[in-house]
Design a protein around this motif. Structure first.
Motif, PDB file in Angstrom:
ATOM      1  N   LYS A  57      14.542 -15.364  19.823  1.00  0.00           N
ATOM      2  CA  LYS A  57      15.241 -15.963  21.184  1.00  0.00           C
ATOM      3  C   LYS A  57      16.596 -15.834  21.143  1.00  0.00           C
ATOM      4  CE  LYS A  57      12.958 -19.776  20.388  1.00  0.00           C
ATOM      5  NZ  LYS A  57      12.379 -19.301  19.254  1.00  0.00           N
ATOM      6  N   THR A  58      17.056 -16.346  19.884  1.00  0.00           N
ATOM      7  CA  THR A  58      18.708 -16.414  19.876  1.00  0.00           C
ATOM      8  C   THR A  58      19.152 -14.859  19.761  1.00  0.00           C
ATOM      9  OG1 THR A  58      18.290 -18.165  18.622  1.00  0.00           O
ATOM     10  CG2 THR A  58      20.265 -16.958  18.385  1.00  0.00           C
ATOM     11  N   TYR A  59      18.500 -13.941  19.172  1.00  0.00           N
ATOM     12  CA  TYR A  59      19.040 -12.700  18.968  1.00  0.00           C
ATOM     13  C   TYR A  59      18.796 -11.957  20.473  1.00  0.00           C
ATOM     14  CZ  TYR A  59      18.758  -7.659  17.882  1.00  0.00           C
ATOM     15  OH  TYR A  59      19.081  -6.415  17.692  1.00  0.00           O
ATOM     16  N   SER A 103      17.512 -21.068  11.632  1.00  0.00           N
ATOM     17  CA  SER A 103      16.683 -21.336  12.606  1.00  0.00           C
ATOM     18  C   SER A 103      17.605 -22.599  13.403  1.00  0.00           C
ATOM     19  CB  SER A 103      15.533 -22.130  11.774  1.00  0.00           C
ATOM     20  OG  SER A 103      14.884 -22.544  13.101  1.00  0.00           O
ATOM     21  N   SER A 104      17.550 -22.190  14.680  1.00  0.00           N
ATOM     22  CA  SER A 104      17.971 -22.965  15.707  1.00  0.00           C
ATOM     23  C   SER A 104      17.277 -24.296  15.698  1.00  0.00           C
ATOM     24  CB  SER A 104      18.314 -22.517  16.952  1.00  0.00           C
ATOM     25  OG  SER A 104      18.890 -21.334  16.984  1.00  0.00           O
ATOM     26  N   THR A 122       9.067 -20.151  16.371  1.00  0.00           N
ATOM     27  CA  THR A 122      10.535 -19.884  15.643  1.00  0.00           C
ATOM     28  C   THR A 122      10.519 -18.689  14.945  1.00  0.00           C
ATOM     29  OG1 THR A 122      11.605 -20.970  13.564  1.00  0.00           O
ATOM     30  CG2 THR A 122       9.401 -21.227  13.520  1.00  0.00           C
TER      31      THR A 122
HETATM   32  N1  ATP Z   1      14.355  -7.305  18.509  1.00  0.00           N
HETATM   33  C1  ATP Z   1      15.024  -7.602  17.166  1.00  0.00           C
HETATM   34  N2  ATP Z   1      15.671  -6.447  16.640  1.00  0.00           N
HETATM   35  C2  ATP Z   1      16.021  -6.653  15.296  1.00  0.00           C
HETATM   36  N3  ATP Z   1      16.083  -7.887  14.837  1.00  0.00           N
HETATM   37  C3  ATP Z   1      15.529  -8.961  15.509  1.00  0.00           C
HETATM   38  C4  ATP Z   1      15.143  -8.917  16.580  1.00  0.00           C
HETATM   39  N4  ATP Z   1      14.539 -10.104  17.060  1.00  0.00           N
HETATM   40  C5  ATP Z   1      15.022 -11.089  16.141  1.00  0.00           C
HETATM   41  N5  ATP Z   1      15.398 -10.410  15.157  1.00  0.00           N
HETATM   42  C6  ATP Z   1      16.029 -10.984  13.768  1.00  0.00           C
HETATM   43  O1  ATP Z   1      14.970 -11.988  13.570  1.00  0.00           O
HETATM   44  C7  ATP Z   1      15.308 -12.938  12.956  1.00  0.00           C
HETATM   45  C8  ATP Z   1      15.014 -14.229  13.663  1.00  0.00           C
HETATM   46  O2  ATP Z   1      15.692 -14.014  14.963  1.00  0.00           O
HETATM   47  P1  ATP Z   1      15.995 -15.153  15.963  1.00  0.00           P
HETATM   48  O3  ATP Z   1      17.102 -16.196  15.034  1.00  0.00           O
HETATM   49  O4  ATP Z   1      16.774 -14.726  17.203  1.00  0.00           O
HETATM   50  O5  ATP Z   1      14.941 -16.085  16.183  1.00  0.00           O
HETATM   51  P2  ATP Z   1      14.615 -17.571  17.051  1.00  0.00           P
HETATM   52  O6  ATP Z   1      13.279 -17.252  17.803  1.00  0.00           O
HETATM   53  O7  ATP Z   1      15.728 -17.679  17.728  1.00  0.00           O
HETATM   54  O8  ATP Z   1      14.200 -18.466  15.947  1.00  0.00           O
HETATM   55  P3  ATP Z   1      14.594 -20.228  15.699  1.00  0.00           P
HETATM   56  O9  ATP Z   1      13.431 -20.807  17.077  1.00  0.00           O
HETATM   57  O10 ATP Z   1      14.086 -20.435  14.644  1.00  0.00           O
HETATM   58  O11 ATP Z   1      15.934 -20.311  16.161  1.00  0.00           O
HETATM   59  C9  ATP Z   1      17.084 -12.908  12.840  1.00  0.00           C
HETATM   60  O12 ATP Z   1      17.366 -12.266  11.982  1.00  0.00           O
HETATM   61  C10 ATP Z   1      17.304 -11.796  13.920  1.00  0.00           C
HETATM   62  O13 ATP Z   1      18.433 -11.162  13.685  1.00  0.00           O
END
Ligand code: ATP
Length: 505
Positions: free
Chosen positions: A92-94, A204-205, A88
């Motif tokens: 991933k979403t980013y 968080s997704s 988490t």
């Molecule tokens: N490569 C990156 N550069 C800048 N910011 C990032 C990067 N990767 C992630 N972030 C930031 O980190 C935070 C968490 O990222 P994200 O929501 O994509 O995580 P996730 O893995 O999808 O989490 P979850 O599983 O909880 O949904 C967000 O605010 C996102 O903008």
């Protein structure tokens, strides 16, 4: 159509340290070797992947090196998948771009908007862009249920299927004609996706989201053949330690469900990596819907997202191990088209059109089709008819050859069975003779030779019969390894017989 095995492409992307990690005084525990695709964690464990992207690499580079190459596959009629996995808050979403944004923030733009943009650009560059039809769908797997994210009522959907195929019944599929239309659907889906704040991620997704583009290309008389391809973009929910996410109540239930689904996914990956016979796809909905992408008919990129901080090193190590296992998975992508049937369909459509025009002409009606002047009607119809007849004949001949091959394979299998039985009889006899010699028992040589001659005689007769079968189908098959094997068996049997005779007193 035969398929070539291809490994999953596995890439790893690290995000920059976040404010929480900086606040906690975390240090970076990961080193990257971009040239060799290697990554070292805690100065001890080393892994190698198809690509590694350190925390400084931008969205465009990640897209170009992971998802962009899949476009060629799509336009060749193959299915393709990008699957984002990770703890988490690992990005991933980013990275996927499964975010509620209109795609205008160029720097933040993730894989989905970039890929959809390139897809429509490529379509516009083809000779007949109208021969393409693109539809999109988006659903989430939340708990163990599937929800349609393109409907405001987020209706729950049934999943049907067996070991090989899986269909989501009544999933909304919206036709889109450009990037704007597709992004509108993506925004709707992201809006309805289940999200919540946890201590690890403000947004968080809480579900696995799957955005799918179906690309259908119809054949036209003036351009190449038809195909259909499915592009799946999967943003999995993050694995999480409940203590770290400080989840309670519903959030805690969600976390447990997410981890349970991801555990089964890891079991599927492990079973595929070690080439197990039974792959436990059916043990969870997420593995059922991803069946095609893991070990199935798809070019798949497995995108592992990680945090570089030592406070998350255990989770990062787990993700790298997961990704390392995914490297062993082999898929068998096949082109989703039937060129012969396609060609025949095009020719038949042309014949129909030309016949109508011919009929109209006879009645003095001018044809509405402007192509009329370019065509010598009757001659063309006849030549097209010939072409269709020739192709049908070709298909018929292939079907006959195929059934001849099956008959011959059956005959060879039976014959091998008979030879195996003979071998067993002779071995038993040999061991009887051996023990008789050891026990100094009297053996009646003529009786023994008679038995052996009988076995070999039967074998000769059945071989002749089998050879007659073979002669009938030899034209269809030519020589084969099985034929060589059978031909060599008789001298072998004869040698066994000679050996037996030598041992007789
Ligand atoms: N490569 C990156 N550069 C800048 N910011 C990032 C990067 N990767 C992630 N972030 C930031 O980190 C935070 C968490 O990222 P994200 O929501 O994509 O995580 P996730 O893995 O999808 O989490 P979850 O599983 O909880 O949904 C967000 O605010 C996102 O903008």
């Amino acid at each position: 159509m035969s398929a070539t095995e291809t490994s999953l492409r596995v890439v790893v992307r690290a995000r920059p340290m976040n404010s929480r990690e900086t606040r906690e005084g975390a240090r970076k525990c990961v080193e990257y070797y971009e040239n060799t695709g290697q990554i070292v964690i805690n100065d001890s464990a080393t892994f190698a992947f198809d690509s590694v992207f350190p925390d400084t690499v931008d969205q465009e580079t990640v897209y170009e090196k992971t998802a962009f190459p899949l476009l060629d596959r799509i336009f060749a009629g193959f299915n393709a998948t990008v699957l984002a996995y990770g703890q988490t808050g690992s990005g991933k979403t980013y990275t996927m771009g499964t975010e509620d944004n209109d795609g205008t923030d160029e720097m933040r733009r993730g894989i989905i908007p970039r890929l959809v943009n390139a897809l429509f650009q490529r379509i516009m560059q083809t000779q007949v862009p109208e021969s393409f039809k693109v539809t999109v769908s988006m659903y989430e797997v939340y708990g163990d249920n599937v929800y349609d994210l393109l409907r405001p009522d987020k209706v729950k959907l049934n999943v049907h299927g067996d070991e090989k195929n899986c269909t989501i019944v009544n999933l909304t599929a919206v036709p889109v004609i450009d990037l704007k239309g597709a992004l509108k659907q993506l925004a709707t889906g992201c809006h309805y996706r289940t999200k919540a704040e946890t201590a690890m991620n403000a947004m968080s997704s809480r579900s696995h989201a799957v955005f799918t583009l179906f690309v259908e290309k119809t054949a036209t008389p003036d351009c190449d053949s038809a195909f259909s391809a499915k592009l799946q973009l999967v943003d999995l929910a993050g694995s999480e330690r409940l203590k770290k996410t400080e989840a309670e109540g519903n959030r805690m239930k969600e976390g447990i469900n997410i981890n349970a689904g991801l555990l089964i996914l890891s079991q599927v990956i492990a079973a595929l990596a070690t080439k197990q016979k039974h792959i436990p796809y059916r043990n969870s909905v997420i593995t059922r819907v991803l069946q095609d992408s893991l070990g199935g008919n798809s070019y798949t990129v497995f995108l592992a997202c990680i945090s570089p901080a030592d406070t998350n090193s255990q989770e990062t190590l787990n993700t790298l191990r997961y990704a390392d296992r995914a490297k062993q998975i082999k898929n068998k992508p096949i082109v989703n088209k039937n060129p012969k049937a396609e060609e025949i369909a095009v020719l038949q459509a042309q014949i129909k059109r030309l016949q109508k025009e011919n009929g109209d002409l006879r009645q003095g009606i001018a044809p509405s089709d402007t192509k009329f002047n370019d065509m010598a009607n009757t001659a063309e119809i006849l030549s097209l008819k010939d072409e269709v007849a020739r192709k049908s004949e070709e298909l018929r001949e292939r079907a006959i050859k195929q059934s001849e091959c099956i008959v011959r394979i059956n005959a060879l299998t039976q014959r091998n069975g008979r030879l195996e039985a003979d071998k067993t009889k002779l071995s038993i006899m040999l061991s009887d003779v051996r023990s008789a010699i050891l026990n100094e028992e009297m053996i009646e040589p003529s009786e023994l030779v008679r038995s052996i001659v009988q076995i070999v005689g039967e074998s000769d007769a059945s071989t002749m019969l089998a050879e007659e079968d073979q002669d009938e189908t030899a034209g269809a098959m030519g020589s084969s390894d099985e034929t060589m094997y059978d031909a060599e068996r008789l001298p072998e049997l004869q040698a066994e017989l000679d050996e037996l005779e030598k041992q007789l007193p």
